[in-house]
Design an enzyme around this catalytic site. Structure first.
Site, PDB file in Angstrom:
ATOM      1  NE  ARG A  15    -126.761 -30.572 -69.811  1.00  0.00           N
ATOM      2  CZ  ARG A  15    -127.643 -31.382 -69.227  1.00  0.00           C
ATOM      3  NH1 ARG A  15    -128.928 -31.222 -69.433  1.00  0.00           N
ATOM      4  NH2 ARG A  15    -127.232 -32.361 -68.454  1.00  0.00           N
ATOM      5  CB  THR A  79    -117.101 -40.049 -62.151  1.00  0.00           C
ATOM      6  OG1 THR A  79    -117.355 -41.202 -62.978  1.00  0.00           O
ATOM      7  CG2 THR A  79    -118.141 -38.988 -62.482  1.00  0.00           C
ATOM      8  CG  ASP A 103    -123.690 -31.875 -60.056  1.00  0.00           C
ATOM      9  OD1 ASP A 103    -123.636 -32.917 -59.374  1.00  0.00           O
ATOM     10  OD2 ASP A 103    -123.564 -31.871 -61.292  1.00  0.00           O
ATOM     11  NE  ARG A 332    -129.078   1.865 -45.061  1.00  0.00           N
ATOM     12  CZ  ARG A 332    -128.320   2.964 -45.171  1.00  0.00           C
ATOM     13  NH1 ARG A 332    -128.880   4.149 -45.307  1.00  0.00           N
ATOM     14  NH2 ARG A 332    -127.013   2.856 -45.161  1.00  0.00           N
ATOM     15  CE  LYS A 350    -126.512   4.682 -40.672  1.00  0.00           C
ATOM     16  NZ  LYS A 350    -125.247   5.377 -40.917  1.00  0.00           N
ATOM     17  CE1 TYR A 365    -130.940   7.461 -43.328  1.00  0.00           C
ATOM     18  CE2 TYR A 365    -129.871   9.572 -42.969  1.00  0.00           C
ATOM     19  CZ  TYR A 365    -129.814   8.195 -43.030  1.00  0.00           C
ATOM     20  OH  TYR A 365    -128.627   7.547 -42.792  1.00  0.00           O
ATOM     21  CG  ASN A 385    -126.352  10.351 -41.006  1.00  0.00           C
ATOM     22  OD1 ASN A 385    -126.725  10.919 -42.033  1.00  0.00           O
ATOM     23  ND2 ASN A 385    -126.156   9.057 -40.942  1.00  0.00           N
TER      24      ASN A 385
HETATM   25  C1  UD1 Z   1    -122.732 -39.960 -63.628  1.00  0.00           C
HETATM   26  C2  UD1 Z   1    -122.677 -41.492 -63.614  1.00  0.00           C
HETATM   27  C3  UD1 Z   1    -124.009 -42.049 -64.076  1.00  0.00           C
HETATM   28  C4  UD1 Z   1    -125.108 -41.538 -63.173  1.00  0.00           C
HETATM   29  C5  UD1 Z   1    -125.106 -40.017 -63.168  1.00  0.00           C
HETATM   30  C6  UD1 Z   1    -126.080 -39.506 -62.154  1.00  0.00           C
HETATM   31  C7  UD1 Z   1    -120.361 -41.999 -64.149  1.00  0.00           C
HETATM   32  C8  UD1 Z   1    -119.422 -42.483 -65.187  1.00  0.00           C
HETATM   33  N1  UD1 Z   1    -121.634 -41.921 -64.505  1.00  0.00           N
HETATM   34  O1  UD1 Z   1    -122.877 -39.594 -64.969  1.00  0.00           O
HETATM   35  O2  UD1 Z   1    -123.973 -43.467 -64.018  1.00  0.00           O
HETATM   36  O3  UD1 Z   1    -126.362 -42.013 -63.605  1.00  0.00           O
HETATM   37  O4  UD1 Z   1    -123.798 -39.505 -62.802  1.00  0.00           O
HETATM   38  O5  UD1 Z   1    -126.204 -38.116 -62.233  1.00  0.00           O
HETATM   39  O6  UD1 Z   1    -119.962 -41.728 -63.030  1.00  0.00           O
HETATM   40  N2  UD1 Z   1    -116.923 -34.851 -62.151  1.00  0.00           N
HETATM   41  C9  UD1 Z   1    -115.636 -34.578 -61.784  1.00  0.00           C
HETATM   42  N3  UD1 Z   1    -114.642 -34.828 -62.663  1.00  0.00           N
HETATM   43  C10 UD1 Z   1    -114.872 -35.345 -63.895  1.00  0.00           C
HETATM   44  C11 UD1 Z   1    -116.200 -35.628 -64.266  1.00  0.00           C
HETATM   45  C12 UD1 Z   1    -117.205 -35.373 -63.367  1.00  0.00           C
HETATM   46  O7  UD1 Z   1    -115.391 -34.101 -60.663  1.00  0.00           O
HETATM   47  O8  UD1 Z   1    -113.894 -35.553 -64.630  1.00  0.00           O
HETATM   48  C13 UD1 Z   1    -117.998 -34.575 -61.184  1.00  0.00           C
HETATM   49  C14 UD1 Z   1    -118.995 -33.563 -61.705  1.00  0.00           C
HETATM   50  O9  UD1 Z   1    -118.617 -32.245 -61.305  1.00  0.00           O
HETATM   51  C15 UD1 Z   1    -120.273 -34.012 -61.023  1.00  0.00           C
HETATM   52  C16 UD1 Z   1    -120.104 -35.516 -60.890  1.00  0.00           C
HETATM   53  O10 UD1 Z   1    -118.721 -35.764 -60.987  1.00  0.00           O
HETATM   54  O11 UD1 Z   1    -120.395 -33.458 -59.726  1.00  0.00           O
HETATM   55  C17 UD1 Z   1    -120.871 -36.297 -61.937  1.00  0.00           C
HETATM   56  O12 UD1 Z   1    -120.356 -35.954 -63.197  1.00  0.00           O
HETATM   57  P1  UD1 Z   1    -121.265 -35.937 -64.499  1.00  0.00           P
HETATM   58  O13 UD1 Z   1    -120.432 -35.515 -65.643  1.00  0.00           O
HETATM   59  O14 UD1 Z   1    -122.497 -35.164 -64.239  1.00  0.00           O
HETATM   60  O15 UD1 Z   1    -121.588 -37.481 -64.656  1.00  0.00           O
HETATM   61  P2  UD1 Z   1    -122.735 -38.090 -65.546  1.00  0.00           P
HETATM   62  O16 UD1 Z   1    -122.246 -38.209 -66.932  1.00  0.00           O
HETATM   63  O17 UD1 Z   1    -123.992 -37.375 -65.327  1.00  0.00           O
HETATM   64 MG    MG Z   2    -124.504 -35.448 -64.447  1.00  0.00          MG
END
Ligand code: UD1
Ligand code: MG
Length: 456
Positions: A15, A79, A103, A332, A350, A365, A385
């Site tokens: 997004r 995750t 994030d 600068r 500068k 300058y 300069n």
């Molecule tokens: C996740 C939680 C959800 C929670 C929400 C909060 C899970 C299954 N769900 O959902 O319960 O309410 O966060 O924001 O965990 N990431 C990876 N690899 C992957 C997928 C994700 O590293 O394969 C990382 C993403 O970069 C991010 C974090 O994990 O930093 C969360 O991933 P995201 O896809 O945002 O999870 P949600 O679906 O929001």
């Molecule tokens: Mg998320």
């Protein structure tokens, strides 16, 4: 307490609609991931593991050096799968593993520390929060006695479960050995065909491992960035918090909603900052300093009583006590202004030092110059300069008066108290105390006629 930290940052960030990996987008001048790592630093983890996937090379180039342990997750299957990749890198001697998101930038070190403490190497600790609108989040399920029974993802939740307001923030702390076992047993039998980390909650409950849900005190520290709008929202929240802290310390901001700090700002007493100023890097403002509207200051020190008038750009500069700068001035890197120096409109400086009381008030300058006390540097004058290959210095002694529209061709030295007549292009050193003029003599031609248009 010895600790592992896993930071998940492999997700695509669809997004954001950006070619740049999401966690490298800047919040208050620092990448999102930098905020998370800075919050981790005080916890002094035995091992910090960063899970990368999308944009892994860029992220590793920025953060890979040093103690951080990077592992790749290809492809990204959820995750739970992300934590599976981190498992081999965990330090088994550290009984607690804290899991954070790359994030979710404003997580505070105290909150992360409290979450790790709630785990204590024995319990599964979840960071949760009550949200008015819980759409998209995993809901915390509780049993009849009020204990946590599991987490159900939004897409898998029933209508009744979607009515639950308590959500999982995406951050947890788990006993390291149990975490390894649990993530190894995950399946992707769900609406998104992903390996959900959140499924380990039900596993912990089934094994009789206590599950603690700690509520985050402040919504801002658990908000994630998924879109430019959410990034801008967090930026405003963080800027407001920084502005409030400065005002609390006595700094007078004309409008805290029109103030941006992308680094650190250290202020003395009675500092006033007008609208729309941006501070980057490390900026120090002494007592009584006033910064006019629409200024940008990066890595600068401004001494007591100095005034920077509106629309100035200062970078890597030191401004002396009581100096006046601008409006519309550019300082600068390597600029050092002594006390009471005046730099006026459309003046660029500068890599130059100006001693006490020197003035360059209009359209000038000064580059690679050493300017003595009380020098008056005329409108439109410049130091030449650069000879096309090398830079050279201009040294102007104390009390020199440089007329308007002069070119000082460096390297050159102007002796103390010298005067240079306006319009001079000076390429040889100038003796002290004399008037030097380099200019064609003025002539008047008495019988000259303007040309006339020829007919036909
Ligand atoms: C996740 C939680 C959800 C929670 C929400 C909060 C899970 C299954 N769900 O959902 O319960 O309410 O966060 O924001 O965990 N990431 C990876 N690899 C992957 C997928 C994700 O590293 O394969 C990382 C993403 O970069 C991010 C974090 O994990 O930093 C969360 O991933 P995201 O896809 O945002 O999870 P949600 O679906 O929001
Ligand atoms: Mg998320």
């Amino acid at each position: 307490m010895s600790l592992n930290i896993v930071v998940m940052a492999a997700g695509k960030g669809t997004r954001m609609k950006s070619a740049r990996p999401k966690v490298l987008h800047a919040l208050a001048g620092r990448p999102l991931l930098q905020h998370v790592l800075d919050a981790c630093a005080p916890l002094a983890a035995a091992r910090t593991v960063l899970v990368t996937g999308h944009g892994a090379a860029d992220i590793e180039a920025r953060f890979g050096a040093g103690a951080l342990h990077c592992v790749r997750q290809e492809p990204q299957l959820g995750t739970g799968h992300a934590v599976q990749q981190a498992v081999p890198a965990l330090d088994d001697a550290a009984p607690t593993t804290l899991i954070l998101n790359g994030d979710v930038p404003l997580i505070r070190a105290e909150t992360a520390r409290a979450l790790a403490a709630a785990c204590g190497g024995e319990r599964l600790a979840l960071l949760t929060i009550e949200l008015a609108d819980a759409t998209g989040y995993g809901r915390v399920l509780r049993d009849a006695a009020g204990g946590v029974a599991g987490i159900v993802e939004h897409k898998d939740a029933s209508a009744a479960q979607r009515a639950i307001r308590e959500v999982y923030t995406g951050m947890m702390a788990a006993p390291t050995a149990a975490l390894k076992r649990w993530v190894g047993a995950l399946t992707n039998d769900n609406a998104q065909r992903e390996y959900y980390l959140t499924d380990i909650v039900a596993m912990a409950v089934a094994e009789g491992v206590p599950v603690a849900a700690t509520q985050a005190a402040d919504e801002t520290e658990v908000l994630g960035v998924n879109s430019p709008a959410q990034l801008a929202d967090l930026e405003r929240r963080l800027q407001r918090a920084q502005a409030d802290a400065l005002m609390e310390a006595g700094v007078r901001l004309a409008d805290p909603a029109r103030f941006d700090l992308r680094g650190s700002l250290h202020c003395g007493q009675d500092v006033e900052i007008d609208l729309n100023c941006v501070f980057e890097g490390r900026v120090v403002l002494g007592d009584g300093v006033r910064i006019g509207a629409n200024c940008v200051l990066r890595d600068c020190e401004v001494a007591a009583g100095a005034v920077v008038h509106p629309f100035c750009h200062l970078e890597g500069a030191k401004v002396g006590a009581g100096a006046l700068v601008g409006p519309f001035a550019r300082l600068r890197p390597g600029t050092e202004l002594g006390p009471e120096v005046h730099i006026g409109n459309f003046v660029e400086v500068k890599n130059s030092t100006l001693a006490a009381g020197a003035k360059a008030n209009h359209l000038a300058y000064l580059g690679d110059a050493t300017v003595g006390e009380r020098v008056n540097y005329g409108a439109g004058s410049i130091t030449a300069n650069y000879d096309g290959a090398n830079k050279h210095r201009t040294v102007i002694g104390a009390d020199v008066h440089v007329g308007s529209n002069c070119v000082l061709v460096a390297p050159i030295t102007v002796g103390e108290g010298a005067t240079i007549g306006g319009g001079s292009t000076v390429s040889k050193s100038v003796p002290a105390g004399r008037l030097t003029v380099v200019r064609a003599p003025q002539t008047t031609i008495a019988d000259w006629q303007r040309p006339r248009k020829t007919k036909g």
